[in-house]
Design a protein around this motif. Structure first.
Motif, PDB file in Angstrom:
ATOM      1  N   THR A 257       0.866  -1.179   0.000  1.00  0.00           N
ATOM      2  CA  THR A 257       0.000   0.000   0.000  1.00  0.00           C
ATOM      3  C   THR A 257       0.902   1.229   0.000  1.00  0.00           C
ATOM      4  N   VAL A 258       0.355   2.358  -0.395  1.00  0.00           N
ATOM      5  CA  VAL A 258       1.080   3.627  -0.307  1.00  0.00           C
ATOM      6  C   VAL A 258       0.421   4.437   0.794  1.00  0.00           C
ATOM      7  N   ARG A 259       1.181   4.715   1.861  1.00  0.00           N
ATOM      8  CA  ARG A 259       0.627   5.405   3.028  1.00  0.00           C
ATOM      9  C   ARG A 259       1.491   6.624   3.350  1.00  0.00           C
ATOM     10  N   THR A 260       0.873   7.790   3.331  1.00  0.00           N
ATOM     11  CA  THR A 260       1.568   9.008   3.718  1.00  0.00           C
ATOM     12  C   THR A 260       0.536  10.108   3.915  1.00  0.00           C
ATOM     13  N   GLU A 261       0.988  11.310   4.166  1.00  0.00           N
ATOM     14  CA  GLU A 261       0.118  12.475   4.251  1.00  0.00           C
ATOM     15  C   GLU A 261       0.741  13.606   3.453  1.00  0.00           C
ATOM     16  N   ARG A 262      -0.110  14.425   2.877  1.00  0.00           N
ATOM     17  CA  ARG A 262       0.325  15.648   2.223  1.00  0.00           C
ATOM     18  C   ARG A 262      -0.415  16.807   2.860  1.00  0.00           C
ATOM     19  N   THR A 263       0.318  17.857   3.223  1.00  0.00           N
ATOM     20  CA  THR A 263      -0.294  19.068   3.769  1.00  0.00           C
ATOM     21  C   THR A 263      -0.043  20.216   2.805  1.00  0.00           C
ATOM     22  N   VAL A 264      -1.072  21.022   2.587  1.00  0.00           N
ATOM     23  CA  VAL A 264      -0.949  22.190   1.714  1.00  0.00           C
ATOM     24  C   VAL A 264      -1.361  23.435   2.490  1.00  0.00           C
ATOM     25  N   TRP A 265      -0.561  24.488   2.329  1.00  0.00           N
ATOM     26  CA  TRP A 265      -0.858  25.803   2.884  1.00  0.00           C
ATOM     27  C   TRP A 265      -1.082  26.758   1.716  1.00  0.00           C
ATOM     28  N   ALA A 266      -2.142  27.539   1.764  1.00  0.00           N
ATOM     29  CA  ALA A 266      -2.426  28.565   0.760  1.00  0.00           C
ATOM     30  C   ALA A 266      -2.345  29.927   1.443  1.00  0.00           C
ATOM     31  N   ALA A 267      -1.517  30.815   0.892  1.00  0.00           N
ATOM     32  CA  ALA A 267      -1.266  32.080   1.566  1.00  0.00           C
ATOM     33  C   ALA A 267      -1.149  33.219   0.554  1.00  0.00           C
ATOM     34  N   ARG A 268      -1.519  34.411   1.011  1.00  0.00           N
ATOM     35  CA  ARG A 268      -1.368  35.617   0.189  1.00  0.00           C
ATOM     36  C   ARG A 268      -0.555  36.663   0.972  1.00  0.00           C
ATOM     37  N   PRO A 269       0.189  37.505   0.272  1.00  0.00           N
ATOM     38  CA  PRO A 269       0.927  38.572   0.969  1.00  0.00           C
ATOM     39  C   PRO A 269      -0.012  39.497   1.729  1.00  0.00           C
ATOM     40  N   LYS A 270       0.426  39.977   2.886  1.00  0.00           N
ATOM     41  CA  LYS A 270      -0.371  40.929   3.651  1.00  0.00           C
ATOM     42  C   LYS A 270      -0.519  42.239   2.877  1.00  0.00           C
ATOM     43  N   GLY A 271      -1.623  42.900   3.143  1.00  0.00           N
ATOM     44  CA  GLY A 271      -1.808  44.232   2.582  1.00  0.00           C
ATOM     45  C   GLY A 271      -2.436  44.237   1.208  1.00  0.00           C
TER      46      GLY A 271
END
Length: 271
Positions: A257-271
Motif C-alpha cells: 500500500t502507499v501510506r503518507t500524508e500531504r499538507t498544503v498551505w495557501a497564503a497571500r501577501p499581507k496588505g
C-alpha cells in the motif's frame, strides 16, 4: 552514465512514479486551492519532472507555467512531457541566486522548500514577486511514504519502520526543515494564511506494477541514508527486498500500500 547522473536518473524515475501513483491526491489539492480568477502566469518552484506543473495546467489550461529546478535532467524530462503546452523551464539553484520570474499570479512549491538552505529568504522572495492578490501554495509530504505491512518481511517484521526511524535521524541533521510547520514561517515572512489542509494517502497497491516500482525506488533511496546505521540483519533483509531479480523482491509482493500524508498551505501577501 556517471554515478552523479545515475542518481539524478533514479530520482527522476521516482518523481515520475510519484506523479503517477498520487495523481488523484495532487488533483484534489489543485482543486482545493482558494482561487476565484484563474491564474495566467504560474511559477513552479522546484518543479522536478513536472508533477505539479502538469496538475496545475490540467486545472488552469490557459495558464503559462514557469518551471524552476536545479537539475537539467529533470527539466529535460519535463520539456519532453510538455509537448505543446505552455511551459518554460529555468535551471537555477535558488540557494545561490534568484532568477527573473516575472510577476506570477500563483507560485507553487511542492516538496521543495525543505531542501532550501534558507527557506525564510525564499518565502520573502516569493512574497515580493507575487502579483497583487496572488497566491502562494506550499505542499509538503510527511516524510517518505510507507509501503509494507507491519508483518513484512516475514524474517524481519517492522523493518520498514526501523529504516524510517534511522532515516529520520539522518534527515534531522542534513535536511533540518523537512517536516516543518510552514504556517508560522509563512506568517513571519509577511503572508496571511487563507487555508491549510492535510490529505491522508492510503492507496491499495496490490497488483499495481507502478506501486511496486515506486516502493522499490523509494526504499533504494532510503537505503543510501541508513546503510551505515542499520543492524546488519536489517540491512541484509532490506537488500533482499531491493534485489529486483531475487525471490524476496518487493516487486513480487501483492500486499503493498502507499501510506503518507500531504499538507498544503495557501497564503497571500499581507496588505
Amino acid at each position: 552514465m556517471h554515478p552523479h547522473d545515475a542518481s539524478h536518473h533514479d530520482q527522476a524515475e521516482i518523481l515520475d512514479l510519484d506523479a503517477e501513483v498520487l495523481a488523484d491526491h495532487l488533483a484534489a489539492i489543485t482543486a482545493w486551492l482558494p482561487i476565484d480568477t484563474p491564474p495566467r502566469r504560474i511559477v513552479d518552484l522546484g518543479s522536478g519532472t513536472g508533477a505539479g506543473t502538469f496538475a496545475l495546467l490540467t486545472r488552469f489550461p490557459e495558464a503559462h507555467v514557469l518551471a524552476v529546478d536545479s537539475s537539467p535532467e529533470h527539466l529535460h524530462r519535463l520539456r519532453e512531457k510538455a509537448g505543446t503546452r505552455e511551459v518554460t523551464t529555468i535551471q537555477a539553484d535558488l540557494d545561490t541566486g534568484w532568477p527573473d520570474l516575472g510577476t506570477p499570479d500563483l507560485v507553487w512549491a511542492s516538496a521543495s522548500l525543505h531542501h532550501m538552505a534558507d527557506p525564510g529568504r525564499v518565502l520573502r522572495e516569493v512574497r515580493d514577486i507575487l502579483a497583487p492578490g496572488g497566491l502562494f501554495a506550499v505542499v509538503e509530504l510527511a516524510g517518505f511514504p510507507r509501503f509494507l505491512p507491519e508483518y513484512a518481511p516475514e524474517d524481519r517484521p517492522g523493518l520498514e519502520e526501523r529504516c524510517h526511524a534511522a532515516g529520520a535521524r539522518f534527515h534531522a541533521e542534513h535536511v533540518p526543515h523537512r517536516g516543518a510547520d510552514w504556517g508560522p514561517k509563512l506568517t513571519a515572512a509577511g503572508f496571511v494564511i487563507e487555508g491549510e489542509r492535510t490529505l491522508t494517502v492510503n492507496i491499495d497497491g496490490s497488483g499495481d506494477e507502478a506501486v511496486g516500482r515506486y516502493a522499490l525506488g523509494s526504499l533504494r533511496r532510503l537505503r543510501g541514508s541508513v546503510a551505515g546505521v542499520l543492524a546488519p540483519d536489517d540491512l541484509a533483509a532490506l537488500d533482499r527486498l531491493l534485489d529486483s531479480g531475487g525471490p524476496h523482491s518487493i516487486l513480487r509482493r501483492d500486499d503493498l500500500t502507499v501510506r503518507t500524508e500531504r499538507t498544503v498551505w495557501a497564503a497571500r501577501p499581507k496588505g
